[in-house]
Design an enzyme around this catalytic site. Sequence first.
Site, PDB file in Angstrom:
ATOM      1  N   ASN A   9       0.866  -1.184   0.000  1.00 20.39           N
ATOM      2  CA  ASN A   9       0.000   0.000   0.000  1.00 20.39           C
ATOM      3  C   ASN A   9       0.901   1.232   0.000  1.00 20.39           C
ATOM      4  O   ASN A   9       1.530   1.531   1.009  1.00 20.39           O
ATOM      5  CB  ASN A   9      -0.897  -0.033   1.256  1.00 20.39           C
ATOM      6  CG  ASN A   9      -1.741   1.220   1.387  1.00 20.39           C
ATOM      7  OD1 ASN A   9      -1.868   2.002   0.446  1.00 20.39           O
ATOM      8  ND2 ASN A   9      -2.320   1.415   2.564  1.00 20.39           N
ATOM      9  N   LYS A  11       0.103   4.337  -0.350  1.00 24.89           N
ATOM     10  CA  LYS A  11      -0.518   5.525   0.261  1.00 24.89           C
ATOM     11  C   LYS A  11      -0.276   6.767  -0.597  1.00 24.89           C
ATOM     12  O   LYS A  11      -0.264   6.677  -1.824  1.00 24.89           O
ATOM     13  CB  LYS A  11       0.001   5.705   1.693  1.00 24.89           C
ATOM     14  CG  LYS A  11      -0.087   4.412   2.519  1.00 24.89           C
ATOM     15  CD  LYS A  11       0.217   4.605   3.968  1.00 24.89           C
ATOM     16  CE  LYS A  11       0.207   3.281   4.670  1.00 24.89           C
ATOM     17  NZ  LYS A  11       0.391   3.387   6.107  1.00 24.89           N
ATOM     18  N   HIS A  94      -9.280   1.180   6.030  1.00 25.02           N
ATOM     19  CA  HIS A  94      -7.917   1.368   6.542  1.00 25.02           C
ATOM     20  C   HIS A  94      -7.964   2.328   7.729  1.00 25.02           C
ATOM     21  O   HIS A  94      -8.730   3.293   7.732  1.00 25.02           O
ATOM     22  CB  HIS A  94      -7.007   1.916   5.431  1.00 25.02           C
ATOM     23  CG  HIS A  94      -5.564   1.875   5.805  1.00 25.02           C
ATOM     24  ND1 HIS A  94      -4.995   2.819   6.631  1.00 25.02           N
ATOM     25  CD2 HIS A  94      -4.581   0.988   5.516  1.00 25.02           C
ATOM     26  CE1 HIS A  94      -3.714   2.509   6.808  1.00 25.02           C
ATOM     27  NE2 HIS A  94      -3.443   1.393   6.148  1.00 25.02           N
ATOM     28  N   GLU A  96      -6.123   4.682   8.605  1.00 23.59           N
ATOM     29  CA  GLU A  96      -5.900   6.108   8.285  1.00 23.59           C
ATOM     30  C   GLU A  96      -7.181   6.743   7.758  1.00 23.59           C
ATOM     31  O   GLU A  96      -7.447   7.922   7.993  1.00 23.59           O
ATOM     32  CB  GLU A  96      -4.745   6.242   7.276  1.00 23.59           C
ATOM     33  CG  GLU A  96      -3.404   6.028   7.968  1.00 23.59           C
ATOM     34  CD  GLU A  96      -2.319   5.468   7.070  1.00 23.59           C
ATOM     35  OE1 GLU A  96      -2.424   5.529   5.839  1.00 23.59           O
ATOM     36  OE2 GLU A  96      -1.331   4.944   7.640  1.00 23.59           O
ATOM     37  N   GLU A 166      -4.936  -5.126  11.248  1.00 27.26           N
ATOM     38  CA  GLU A 166      -3.887  -4.124  11.355  1.00 27.26           C
ATOM     39  C   GLU A 166      -4.039  -3.363  12.671  1.00 27.26           C
ATOM     40  O   GLU A 166      -4.790  -2.369  12.740  1.00 27.26           O
ATOM     41  CB  GLU A 166      -3.990  -3.129  10.198  1.00 27.26           C
ATOM     42  CG  GLU A 166      -3.824  -3.759   8.843  1.00 27.26           C
ATOM     43  CD  GLU A 166      -3.295  -2.739   7.841  1.00 27.26           C
ATOM     44  OE1 GLU A 166      -2.198  -2.952   7.326  1.00 27.26           O
ATOM     45  OE2 GLU A 166      -3.959  -1.718   7.626  1.00 27.26           O
ATOM     46  N   GLY A 172       2.940   1.932  10.836  1.00 27.23           N
ATOM     47  CA  GLY A 172       3.888   3.026  10.633  1.00 27.23           C
ATOM     48  C   GLY A 172       4.698   3.405  11.864  1.00 27.23           C
ATOM     49  O   GLY A 172       5.366   4.437  11.876  1.00 27.23           O
ATOM     50  N   SER A 212       3.942  -2.494  10.466  1.00 26.99           N
ATOM     51  CA  SER A 212       5.405  -2.542  10.589  1.00 26.99           C
ATOM     52  C   SER A 212       6.008  -3.889  10.176  1.00 26.99           C
ATOM     53  O   SER A 212       6.987  -4.337  10.783  1.00 26.99           O
ATOM     54  CB  SER A 212       5.835  -2.146  12.009  1.00 26.99           C
ATOM     55  OG  SER A 212       5.469  -0.801  12.252  1.00 26.99           O
TER      56      SER A 212
HETATM   57  C1  PEP Z   1      -0.571   0.035   6.525  1.00 25.03           C
HETATM   58  O1  PEP Z   1      -0.667   1.247   6.443  1.00 25.03           O
HETATM   59  O2  PEP Z   1      -1.476  -0.699   6.116  1.00 25.03           O
HETATM   60  C2  PEP Z   1       0.646  -0.522   7.112  1.00 25.03           C
HETATM   61  C3  PEP Z   1       0.631  -1.753   7.504  1.00 25.03           C
HETATM   62  O3  PEP Z   1       1.710   0.359   7.228  1.00 25.03           O
HETATM   63  P1  PEP Z   1       3.175  -0.031   7.762  1.00 25.03           P
HETATM   64  O4  PEP Z   1       3.609  -1.273   7.074  1.00 25.03           O
HETATM   65  O5  PEP Z   1       4.009   1.155   7.379  1.00 25.03           O
HETATM   66  O6  PEP Z   1       3.061  -0.202   9.241  1.00 25.03           O
END
Ligand code: PEP
Length: 252
Positions: A9, A11, A94, A96, A166, A172, A212
């Site tokens: 992803n 973003k 998601h 965000e 998640e 992040g 992460s």
């Molecule tokens: C995400 O935004 O779906 C995500 C898992 O981000 P990251 O891998 O940067 O933690």
Amino acid sequence: MRKKVIIGNWKMNKNKEETEYLLNNLAKKTWEKEINVKVCPSYVNLENAQNILKNSSIEVVAQNMHYEKEGAYTGEISYKMLKSININTVIIGHSERRTLFCETDEIIKKKVNIALKNNMNIIFCFGESLEDRKKEKQIDAINKQLDVLMDDVGINKWNQIILAYEPVWAIGTGINATPDQAQQMHKYVRAQITKRYNQELSNSVPILYGGSLKPSNSKEILSKPDIDGGLIGGASLNFDDFFSIIRSVDKK
Ligand code: PEP
């Protein structure tokens, strides 16, 4: 047997040239057939991505869409527009979108419904906040989010759904859920699907982990029995890191 699914992803990152760099590098690589790789570039790069990947098995996925088919919604994109350029999968829910863009479960439900009704596939994200985890309320938090699907979606629509657990505190932040924490949650979710639907369906639904994931932890996390792959943000922006995560589930 569920296939492994690895999704990048991107973003609001990568301009046209940078997106092409990642895509061209990915298009040159191979991995075993049992791994489904998908990438989610920004809207403006979707069509170009489709062209670059036209001879590849990698699927191009949208990061978001509106819950109406068309209308006066400045700045928004509909399933109809996505389908017209052969984008058939979209991320919904998601964290965000939930936190930064105030998407409630009600809004998410409308998006899920219009997507599934119009034969779009969805990557449905859910996960508890740090506060929920600290109060040991993670199960309540994810149950509420999953009810959006489980209260409404008929059994025949689940072949259009990939789940992505998640935990918000892991997205992040550089702090991943431990392989055991993630496995425990995935196992719980699978048991809920069995309870609300049946065992056969629960065995078939891909449940991805996101938060992460990186080359140093992907092998251990993604080898857990109920974890079918990863949704990757930060590490998918670097070609070597993303490819190394793909390689970590490749048994070839
Ligand atoms: C995400 O935004 O779906 C995500 C898992 O981000 P990251 O891998 O940067 O933690």
